[in-house]
Design an enzyme around this catalytic site. Structure first.
Site, PDB file in Angstrom:
ATOM      1  N   THR A  73      36.630  48.329  38.554  1.00 13.62           N
ATOM      2  CA  THR A  73      37.514  49.262  38.785  1.00 13.62           C
ATOM      3  C   THR A  73      36.782  50.472  39.351  1.00 13.62           C
ATOM      4  O   THR A  73      37.538  51.246  40.327  1.00 13.62           O
ATOM      5  CB  THR A  73      38.035  49.737  37.256  1.00 13.62           C
ATOM      6  OG1 THR A  73      38.784  48.443  36.730  1.00 13.62           O
ATOM      7  CG2 THR A  73      39.224  50.843  37.714  1.00 13.62           C
ATOM      8  N   ASN A 141      42.032  37.076  42.028  1.00 11.62           N
ATOM      9  CA  ASN A 141      41.928  36.993  40.592  1.00 11.62           C
ATOM     10  C   ASN A 141      43.100  36.029  39.899  1.00 11.62           C
ATOM     11  O   ASN A 141      42.659  35.168  39.188  1.00 11.62           O
ATOM     12  CB  ASN A 141      41.796  38.231  39.986  1.00 11.62           C
ATOM     13  CG  ASN A 141      42.643  39.291  40.381  1.00 11.62           C
ATOM     14  OD1 ASN A 141      42.903  39.555  41.618  1.00 11.62           O
ATOM     15  ND2 ASN A 141      43.722  39.583  39.533  1.00 11.62           N
ATOM     16  N   GLN A 169      35.546  38.490  41.616  1.00 13.38           N
ATOM     17  CA  GLN A 169      35.910  37.340  41.363  1.00 13.38           C
ATOM     18  C   GLN A 169      34.872  36.448  41.891  1.00 13.38           C
ATOM     19  O   GLN A 169      34.809  35.226  41.430  1.00 13.38           O
ATOM     20  CB  GLN A 169      37.367  36.982  41.512  1.00 13.38           C
ATOM     21  CG  GLN A 169      38.121  37.918  40.435  1.00 13.38           C
ATOM     22  CD  GLN A 169      38.276  37.400  38.958  1.00 13.38           C
ATOM     23  OE1 GLN A 169      37.395  36.444  38.813  1.00 13.38           O
ATOM     24  NE2 GLN A 169      38.673  38.123  38.051  1.00 13.38           N
ATOM     25  N   ALA A 190      29.803  43.187  36.332  1.00  8.35           N
ATOM     26  CA  ALA A 190      29.015  42.202  35.440  1.00  8.35           C
ATOM     27  C   ALA A 190      29.816  41.258  34.473  1.00  8.35           C
ATOM     28  O   ALA A 190      29.506  40.001  34.542  1.00  8.35           O
ATOM     29  CB  ALA A 190      28.070  42.860  34.467  1.00  8.35           C
ATOM     30  N   HIS A 191      30.942  41.522  33.933  1.00  9.41           N
ATOM     31  CA  HIS A 191      31.557  40.546  33.099  1.00  9.41           C
ATOM     32  C   HIS A 191      32.161  39.532  33.401  1.00  9.41           C
ATOM     33  O   HIS A 191      32.489  38.689  32.771  1.00  9.41           O
ATOM     34  CB  HIS A 191      32.188  41.606  32.082  1.00  9.41           C
ATOM     35  CG  HIS A 191      33.614  41.791  32.557  1.00  9.41           C
ATOM     36  ND1 HIS A 191      34.953  41.334  32.272  1.00  9.41           N
ATOM     37  CD2 HIS A 191      33.878  42.932  33.351  1.00  9.41           C
ATOM     38  CE1 HIS A 191      35.880  42.175  32.843  1.00  9.41           C
ATOM     39  NE2 HIS A 191      35.235  42.818  33.583  1.00  9.41           N
ATOM     40  N   CYS A 314      48.279  42.496  32.719  1.00  6.45           N
ATOM     41  CA  CYS A 314      47.427  43.498  32.839  1.00  6.45           C
ATOM     42  C   CYS A 314      46.957  44.066  31.581  1.00  6.45           C
ATOM     43  O   CYS A 314      46.992  43.179  30.430  1.00  6.45           O
ATOM     44  CB  CYS A 314      48.300  44.926  33.607  1.00  6.45           C
ATOM     45  SG  CYS A 314      49.437  45.415  32.582  1.00  6.45           S
TER      46      CYS A 314
END
Ligand code: PLP
Length: 376
Positions: A73, A141, A169, A190-191, A314
């Site tokens: 983000t 995504n 993604q 990273a996640h 969301c």
């Protein structure tokens, strides 16, 4: 309730890779600010710079172009708001962190396959001579659809625009070669590839100059101030390395995804697989059960221990018709009825069986209640 649990929501967040957990633990044990001149500071600096090199290797860029930020983000915001370009064009299927960074940006249309319509995009870009920033994601995504970003970058550059690509993604699931794409700015998180949440990177290349959003201590060559998140950065790099080493695993993931889709369509011919036959991430299936709300499906599957997302969920958990599917021209009975099933490197055939059983139970119940309602 079924006691089995199957996690099929990897596009929301991936499990932490063991390599990342080990790197985070090691970094947590180290005291030292990378800006400090003494030996513990220098050791921390080495950890940050080593991680920067690993991330750079993942996507084929120079380490100096990697700016660590708090995640996808922030990377998207820094790219869109920091580029200095007043005119911004974003594709209609971007993640909300792009769409909302510049709410009045011009929207680039996609066709019914979800792919940017190149001739139309070029006309749109040429219609206004102001230097622009163009933002189009590498892989979506919700659907996993892959955009022709190399062609889009070439069109952008032909018209003097900078090109930003949200590769959040795609990275770690398919090979990403930023130089080949020709992107000036690239977002990573990273996640999504097995690192921790709260860390990511913006890649800043070539002609792109950046005005920082966060100012202060001059970290990240003045492009993003704040003491570096050392455990996060170490975990990000370890996950990126493991992702690079494990890219071949995604062929097995693709086979699992393809068999899931085929079996589901065989059992329920009215189901719709979004983007079937188009270039897609190997791990993502977006499946509509027309006129059954995505939220109802997600809850029914969760009751059976299967975790998936509504395409358009969301962070508030609110589910509406997907803006991505609407931009592709799907009617509300599809755009509001699509779930996203996303797999990853450790997904097993048993988890796919579990999903199919749970989905069929839900489908039979819904079909039976529909038949009962029609008979009444
Ligand atoms: N871009 C895309 C395509 C995403 O899928 C996401 C997360 O879902 C983001 C950006 C935001 O990343 P982060 O969660 O690291 O802020």
């Amino acid at each position: 309730m079924n006691r089995r649990e199957s996690y099929l929501d990897w596009n929301a967040t991936a499990p932490l890779r063991p390599e990342a957990a080990a790197a985070i633990t090691a970094a947590l044990a180290h005291c030292g600010n990378p800006s400090s001149v003494h030996r513990w500071g220098r050791r921390a600096r080495q950890m940050v710079e080593g991680a920067r090199e690993t991330i750079a290797l993942l996507i084929g860029v120079d380490p100096e172009s990697v700016v660590f930020v708090s995640g996808g983000t922030e990377a998207n915001h820094l790219a869109l708001l920091g580029s200095g370009r007043r005119r911004v064009l974003v594709s209609a299927v971007e993640h909300s962190s792009v769409l909302q960074a510049v709410p009045d940006a011009d929207r680039i249309a996609v066709d019914s396959r979800g792919i940017v319509d190149l001739p139309r995009f070029e006309d749109q870009l040429a219609a206004d001579p102001r230097p622009a920033l163009v933002s189009v994601m590498l892989a979506n995504n919700e659907t996993g659809l892959i955009e022709p970003v190399t062609d889009i970058a070439a069109v952008a550059h032909r018209h003097g625009a900078l090109f930003h690509c949200d590769a959040v993604q795609a990275a770690g699931k398919i090979p990403v070669d930023v130089a080949k794409i020709g992107a000036d700015l690239v977002s990573l998180s990273a996640h999504k590839l097995g690192g921790p949440s709260g860390i990511g990177a913006l890649i800043v290349r070539g002609a792109a100059e950046l005005t920082p959003m966060i100012r202060g201590g001059g970290q990240e060559r003045g492009r993003r101030a704040g003491s570096e998140n050392l455990p996060g950065i170490a975990g990000f790099a370890a996950a990126a390395r493991a992702a690079m080493d494990g890219l071949a695993d995604y062929e097995r993931v693709r086979e699992l995804r393809d068999s899931l889709e085929a079996l589901l369509l065989e059992a329920a011919p009215e189901a719709v697989v979004i983007g079937a036959g188009a270039p897609r991430l190997p791990n993502t299936a977006a499946i509509a059960l027309p006129s059954v709300s995505a939220e109802t499906q997600v809850i029914a599957l969760d009751l059976d221990g299967v975790m998936v997302s509504a395409g358009a969920a969301c962070s508030s958990g609110k589910v509406g018709p997907s803006h991505v599917l609407q931009a592709m021209g799907f009617p509300p009975e599809i755009a509001g009825s699509t779930i996203r099933v996303s797999l990853g490197w450790s997904t097993t055939a048993a988890e796919i069986d579990h999903f199919l059983q749970a989905w069929m139970t839900m489908y039979r119940r819904i079909s039976a209640s529909g038949a009962a309602a029609r008979a009444a």
